[in-house]
Design a protein around this motif. Structure first.
Motif, PDB file in Angstrom:
ATOM      1  N   PRO A 208      -7.624   3.994  -3.259  1.00  0.00           N
ATOM      2  CA  PRO A 208      -7.689   4.221  -4.842  1.00  0.00           C
ATOM      3  C   PRO A 208      -6.370   4.349  -5.839  1.00  0.00           C
ATOM      4  O   PRO A 208      -6.711   3.948  -6.820  1.00  0.00           O
ATOM      5  N   HIS A 209      -5.368   4.494  -5.076  1.00  0.00           N
ATOM      6  CA  HIS A 209      -4.198   4.533  -6.025  1.00  0.00           C
ATOM      7  C   HIS A 209      -4.000   3.333  -6.708  1.00  0.00           C
ATOM      8  O   HIS A 209      -3.398   2.941  -7.811  1.00  0.00           O
ATOM      9  N   ARG A 211      -6.503   1.156  -7.677  1.00  0.00           N
ATOM     10  CA  ARG A 211      -7.500   1.147  -8.603  1.00  0.00           C
ATOM     11  C   ARG A 211      -6.841   1.737  -9.921  1.00  0.00           C
ATOM     12  O   ARG A 211      -7.233   1.468 -11.006  1.00  0.00           O
ATOM     13  N   MET A 212      -6.555   2.910  -9.536  1.00  0.00           N
ATOM     14  CA  MET A 212      -5.885   3.819 -10.701  1.00  0.00           C
ATOM     15  C   MET A 212      -4.759   3.299 -11.412  1.00  0.00           C
ATOM     16  O   MET A 212      -4.647   3.332 -12.720  1.00  0.00           O
ATOM     17  N   ARG A 214      -4.507  -0.020 -11.944  1.00  0.00           N
ATOM     18  CA  ARG A 214      -5.266  -0.911 -12.788  1.00  0.00           C
ATOM     19  C   ARG A 214      -5.760  -0.301 -13.943  1.00  0.00           C
ATOM     20  O   ARG A 214      -5.778  -0.780 -15.097  1.00  0.00           O
ATOM     21  N   ALA A 215      -6.224   1.119 -13.591  1.00  0.00           N
ATOM     22  CA  ALA A 215      -6.778   1.487 -14.716  1.00  0.00           C
ATOM     23  C   ALA A 215      -6.066   1.980 -15.794  1.00  0.00           C
ATOM     24  O   ALA A 215      -6.386   2.672 -16.955  1.00  0.00           O
ATOM     25  N   PHE A 216      -4.766   2.128 -15.431  1.00  0.00           N
ATOM     26  CA  PHE A 216      -3.834   2.263 -16.584  1.00  0.00           C
ATOM     27  C   PHE A 216      -3.134   0.995 -17.122  1.00  0.00           C
ATOM     28  O   PHE A 216      -2.131   1.239 -17.863  1.00  0.00           O
ATOM     29  N   LEU A 218      -1.522  -1.416 -15.759  1.00  0.00           N
ATOM     30  CA  LEU A 218      -0.276  -1.827 -15.109  1.00  0.00           C
ATOM     31  C   LEU A 218      -0.589  -3.512 -14.939  1.00  0.00           C
ATOM     32  O   LEU A 218      -1.746  -3.722 -14.616  1.00  0.00           O
ATOM     33  N   SER A 226       4.954  -2.766  -6.597  1.00  0.00           N
ATOM     34  CA  SER A 226       5.433  -1.173  -6.195  1.00  0.00           C
ATOM     35  C   SER A 226       4.071  -0.436  -5.819  1.00  0.00           C
ATOM     36  O   SER A 226       4.470   0.559  -5.274  1.00  0.00           O
ATOM     37  N   HIS A 227       2.860  -0.950  -5.824  1.00  0.00           N
ATOM     38  CA  HIS A 227       1.807  -0.112  -5.264  1.00  0.00           C
ATOM     39  C   HIS A 227       1.350  -0.669  -4.124  1.00  0.00           C
ATOM     40  O   HIS A 227       0.557   0.032  -3.330  1.00  0.00           O
ATOM     41  N   ILE A 231       4.253  -0.427   0.297  1.00  0.00           N
ATOM     42  CA  ILE A 231       3.717   0.276   1.340  1.00  0.00           C
ATOM     43  C   ILE A 231       3.087  -0.667   2.663  1.00  0.00           C
ATOM     44  O   ILE A 231       3.457  -0.229   3.745  1.00  0.00           O
TER      45      ILE A 231
END
Lengths: 312, 344
Positions: A208-209, A211-212, A214-216, A218, A226-227, A231
């Protein structure tokens, strides 16, 4: 974190001691008296007896072990049975050759593996992904010594691009001598790392993070860096840390094939000569390095992942 | 279908100045799966009012999240818009390319997700994540930090400056959802999509977050699309409500009308199942018998008829359009609401 590191260091010493004790016991069981080997076939029984005494071989095994470790903690790894030179000196002379070999091998293969794995994940189910999968599995299944033999054959014998023997002298010459052995050792790690990074990238990409992010709005480049990748490299770091042990064993073959100085070549020679102090000393140092490498990879992970840091 | 034509005509004429922020016109979304094409959204007509909260209610699988994701262009890879348009200003969002979508996201449209535990990047500090999303601003780092602190305070996070250096796992679920709300509002969107933002939280936190959302929505005046299956939170928060069933809007209207005079049998059944509305002690919680129809082959008539206690021959045959209800703006996709049916 400091406490954790100290704890791990103490544990490392224990692990090394246990490993070396086991090896010493194994050498004890193996036929072949070191004193006889030193003196040759024509030695008299009295001479053998005196040499055994001098080497401490007549004393009980436990006493031998205690004295052995006592000496180690004083920095004395014993002496070459034939030349009488200090083992610590011999090992330290050979160590840099092996260290540079495996460092270069792991660096090029990890770098290539991460890039290959990341691109495979980003271009999942394309011809690139399929090809990289085939290449990865292929390299994983080729042992380092086979790779070494064929790389000598192709690049040194047929093409005559690179030297096949020795470690070379001087900076440039040393590098040209390093290329083939480092290639041979590293190749299968490209596959390991690529597979690992691809799998963990695919897992992280669905989280989910991402997708989040992407929702902003970036950029995909930033999201990947970095996302996702930040990791996804974590399991690869662990893999490389534990892989140092495999690299050392691959170095044994490769150093022999390339007639290259190094710890691996030293151990092979010492085992053939029943030169036990050198075997023990070399194994002690390599075990220490392997345990240390695992510790370092754990610390690197703690540095990269705050969740892990918390648990230390 | 009369209302559709009216909607389309209205948005063509008035454009940006109207009371409608986003106008969804005949939107259909299909999912390609290994076992056939699922028609998850079918011919949706809906308007997101400017500066108001529109609630989207329905059971799991009714398509409410699919609708929410299609408004921010984050549908799953196997999904595609099969028809219709989503108009925002003079743009049709269904025709946007990746770059145009990126330009809208985090600027005009923002989103809050269902599970705050996994919505934040676990290896980056809250502060860095809040700075990252301000990448469009040309201001300096200090100004961006100050703005991050300002919005953390807006969502009532105590000791906001210190929270910037904290990692997500060091915060509770409620705090993380507040951070997500702060991040979404920080971008000052025209449309805020909230996809079940309280489902993963416990009941006391749920009401806190809902009232926080309501206060902030009034303060910032953005439109909110609030997706939920919890009727209580929808009643609390929303100005208008769309009830969805099997990929269609089955009832639409002001929150008051929907809650006081639900007309569609499905809406009525939903209310009957709401534990908060049960007045007599029962051994078993009420449920709606039956299951959603197979959306690979949606039934020709009314999608709800297999579970509807009122169904008759016409429901089998004829797909009901949205009929106008008694309350202003109320629309019901049920033949029971057909004025001619009442007259007959």
């Amino acid at each position: 974190m400091l406490f954790y590191t100290a704890q791990r260091l103490v544990l490392s010493v224990v692990i090394v001691m246990v490993a070396v004790s086991i090896l010493k016991l194994m050498l004890h069981v193996v036929p072949g008296d070191p004193a006889v080997l030193v003196l040759g076939p024509r030695a008299t029984p009295e001479l053998i007896e005196r040499t055994r005494e001098a080497m401490g071989l007549d004393r009980p095994l436990l006493v031998q072990l205690v004295t052995f470790f006592g000496n180690i903690f004083r920095g004395d790894l014993g002496h070459d049975v034939f030349t009488g030179r200090a083992v610590s000196r011999i090992v330290l002379e050979q160590l840099p050759y092996t260290l540079i070999l495996i460092t270069v091998a792991i660096m090029w293969s990890a770098a290539l593996g991460i890039v290959l794995g990341a691109y495979s994940a980003l271009r999942r189910n394309t011809w690139f992904d399929t090809l990289s999968g085939i290449v990865s599995v292929g390299t994983i299944s080729i042992p380092a010594f086979v790779m070494a033999l064929y790389s000598v054959l192709v690049f040194a014998v047929w093409l005559r691009w690179l030297p096949a023997i020795g470690a070379g002298e001087g900076f440039v010459n040393s590098i040209t001598h390093l290329i083939l052995p480092a290639f041979a050792i590293g190749v299968s790690w490209v596959g390991y790392v690529a597979r690992m990074v691809r799998a963990s990238m695919l897992e992280i990409m669905g989280q989910p993070h991402v997708r989040m992010a992407r929702a902003f709005g970036l950029s995909e480049r930033r999201i990947t860096r970095s996302h996702i990748l930040k990791i996804a490299v974590l399991p690869a770091v662990t893999l490389i840390g534990t892989g140092v042990a495999h690299l050392f064993s691959a170095a044994v073959f490769v150093e022999v094939i390339f007639a290259r100085p190094g710890i691996g070549a030293l151990i092979v020679q010492a085992v053939n000569e029943r030169n036990y102090p050198i075997v023990l000393g070399a194994v002690l140092v390599t075990t220490g390095i392997i345990v240390l490498a695992t510790l370092i990879s754990d610390l690197v992970i703690a540095l990269l992942d705050p969740r892990q840091r918390e648990e230390l | 279908m009369v209302p559709t034509a009216l909607n389309a005509a209205a948005s063509d004429v008035s454009g940006a100045a109207s009371d409608t922020l986003v106008s969804i016109e005949g939107l259909s979304v299909d999912f390609d799966t290994g076992r056939g094409t699922v028609h998850a959204l079918r011919d949706i007509d809906l308007e997101v009012p400017r500066g108001k909260v529109l609630g989207l209610v329905g059971e799991s699988g009714c398509g409410k999240s699919t609708l929410a994701y299609s408004l921010i262009g984050l549908l799953a890879e196997n999904a595609r818009v099969a028809g219709g348009a989503i108009r925002m200003g003079d743009q049709d969002l269904t025709r946007l390319g990746p770059a145009a979508w990126r330009d809208l996201r985090g600027r005009r449209i923002a989103m809050i997700f269902q599970d705050p535990m996994t919505a934040l990047n676990p290896v980056t500090t809250i502060g860095q994540q809040m700075l990252d999303i301000q990448y469009r601003d040309k201001t300096g780092r200090a100004a961006k930090r100050a703005r991050a602190i300002e919005f953390l305070e807006q969502v009532q996070i105590p000791d906001a400056p210190a929270k910037l250096d904290v990692y997500p796992h060091q915060l509770s679920g409620g705090m993380r959802q507040r951070v997500c709300i702060a991040m979404a509002l920080l971008t000052q969107p025209d449309l805020l999509i909230a996809d079940e933002p309280t489902t993963a939280l416990d009941a006391t936190l749920e009401m806190q977050i809902v009232s926080l959302l309501r206060d902030l929505q009034r303060k910032f005046g953005c439109s909110v699309l609030f997706v939920s299956h919890h009727l209580g939170t929808v009643a609390e928060l929303c100005d208008e409500v769309a009830v969805m069933y099997a990929g269609e809007v089955v009832e639409y209207g002001g929150a008051r009308a929907i809650f006081h005079t639900p007309r569609h049998p499905y809406t009525q059944a939903l209310f009957d199942c709401d534990p908060a509305r049960i007045k007599e002690a029962t051994r078993n919680l009420p449920t709606i018998p039956g299951t959603l129809p197979d959306l690979r082959q949606p039934p020709p008539g009314c999608a709800y008829r297999a579970r509807c206690p009122h169904g008759w021959a016409r429901c089998e045959r004829e797909h009901p359009p949205l009929y106008a209800g008694a309350a202003e703006g109320q629309q019901i996709r049920c033949h029971l609401a057909d004025p001619e049916e009442g007259a007959a």
